[in-house]
Design a protein around this motif. Structure first.
Motif, mmCIF file in Angstrom:
data_model
loop_
_atom_site.group_PDB
_atom_site.id
_atom_site.type_symbol
_atom_site.label_atom_id
_atom_site.label_comp_id
_atom_site.label_asym_id
_atom_site.label_seq_id
_atom_site.Cartn_x
_atom_site.Cartn_y
_atom_site.Cartn_z
ATOM 1 N N GLY A 34 0.803 -1.211 0.000
ATOM 2 C CA GLY A 34 0.000 0.000 0.000
ATOM 3 C C GLY A 34 0.836 1.261 0.000
ATOM 4 N N TRP A 35 0.188 2.326 -0.434
ATOM 5 C CA TRP A 35 0.735 3.670 -0.317
ATOM 6 C C TRP A 35 -0.189 4.482 0.584
ATOM 7 C CZ3 TRP A 35 5.407 5.268 -1.879
ATOM 8 C CH2 TRP A 35 6.075 4.529 -2.868
ATOM 9 N N PHE A 36 0.399 5.161 1.532
ATOM 10 C CA PHE A 36 -0.322 6.044 2.433
ATOM 11 C C PHE A 36 0.357 7.414 2.386
ATOM 12 C CE2 PHE A 36 -3.016 3.048 4.814
ATOM 13 C CZ PHE A 36 -2.483 1.852 4.377
ATOM 14 N N ILE A 68 -1.676 2.443 -9.124
ATOM 15 C CA ILE A 68 -0.727 1.630 -8.380
ATOM 16 C C ILE A 68 -0.439 0.363 -9.168
ATOM 17 C CG2 ILE A 68 -2.566 0.503 -7.039
ATOM 18 C CD1 ILE A 68 -0.584 0.406 -4.660
ATOM 19 N N SER A 69 0.817 -0.054 -9.139
ATOM 20 C CA SER A 69 1.201 -1.281 -9.835
ATOM 21 C C SER A 69 2.344 -1.933 -9.062
ATOM 22 C CB SER A 69 1.620 -0.981 -11.276
ATOM 23 O OG SER A 69 2.742 -0.110 -11.294
ATOM 24 N N TYR A 78 4.798 0.592 -7.348
ATOM 25 C CA TYR A 78 4.865 1.941 -7.893
ATOM 26 C C TYR A 78 3.552 2.690 -7.628
ATOM 27 C CZ TYR A 78 8.627 -0.236 -10.585
ATOM 28 O OH TYR A 78 9.770 -0.913 -10.956
ATOM 29 N N LEU A 79 3.675 3.996 -7.558
ATOM 30 C CA LEU A 79 2.503 4.863 -7.530
ATOM 31 C C LEU A 79 2.712 5.953 -8.571
ATOM 32 C CD1 LEU A 79 -0.224 5.426 -6.100
ATOM 33 C CD2 LEU A 79 1.004 7.102 -4.690
ATOM 34 N N GLN A 80 1.980 5.852 -9.661
ATOM 35 C CA GLN A 80 2.023 6.869 -10.703
ATOM 36 C C GLN A 80 1.008 7.942 -10.362
ATOM 37 O OE1 GLN A 80 4.042 7.166 -13.519
ATOM 38 N NE2 GLN A 80 3.078 9.181 -13.696
ATOM 39 N N MET A 81 1.460 9.165 -10.232
ATOM 40 C CA MET A 81 0.581 10.262 -9.838
ATOM 41 C C MET A 81 0.552 11.296 -10.945
ATOM 42 S SD MET A 81 1.690 10.669 -5.824
ATOM 43 C CE MET A 81 3.299 11.328 -6.219
ATOM 44 N N ASN A 82 -0.608 11.493 -11.519
ATOM 45 C CA ASN A 82 -0.806 12.458 -12.595
ATOM 46 C C ASN A 82 -1.752 13.563 -12.126
ATOM 47 O OD1 ASN A 82 0.751 10.787 -14.349
ATOM 48 N ND2 ASN A 82 -1.079 9.601 -14.843
#
Length: 125
Positions: A34-36, A68-69, A78-82
């Motif tokens: 997870g990403w927090f 997220i991948s 990974y967390l791709q943030m656009n």
């Protein structure tokens, strides 16, 4: 288990960043990752999680902008943030579930036993 997050930085609103989290240890693919994030003066909150089966859950406020991948060959999530917004400014943490192949996805920090050191994302307006 060690988690090493990277990829944060300063970006203008509307820009993009890609966060990476490299995990040590075995059986990476058997755990929810997870990403927090935690903004100043606020509690840590869930952003995105990916289950050991690949199912993804994202926070409503980011689901149209973030992705997220995971790459099990590299033990990395990974967390791709656009389309970043100033309200996305926070320290971002990656985390690993404590339980292998947990049948449900936990969206609260207390469900994760291993944490990276955090990477700061600052979005200017």
């Amino acid at each position: 288990v060690q988690l090493q997050a990277s990829g944060g930085g300063l970006v203008q609103a509307g820009g993009s960043l890609r966060l990476s989290c490299a995990a040590s240890g075995r059986a990476f693919s058997s755990y929810v990752m997870g990403w927090f994030r935690q903004a100043p003066g606020k509690e840590r909150e869930f952003v995105a999680v990916i289950s050991w089966s690949g199912a993804r859950t994202l926070r409503d406020s980011v689901k149209d902008r973030f992705a997220i991948s995971r790459d099990s060959g590299r033990n990395t999530v990974y967390l791709q943030m656009n389309s970043l917004k100033p309200e996305d400014t926070a320290v971002y943490f990656c985390a690993r579930d404590s339980t292998s192949r947990r049948p449900i996805v936990v969206l609260t920090p207390d469900g994760y036993g291993y944490w990276g050191q955090g990477t700061l994302v600052t979005v200017s307006s």
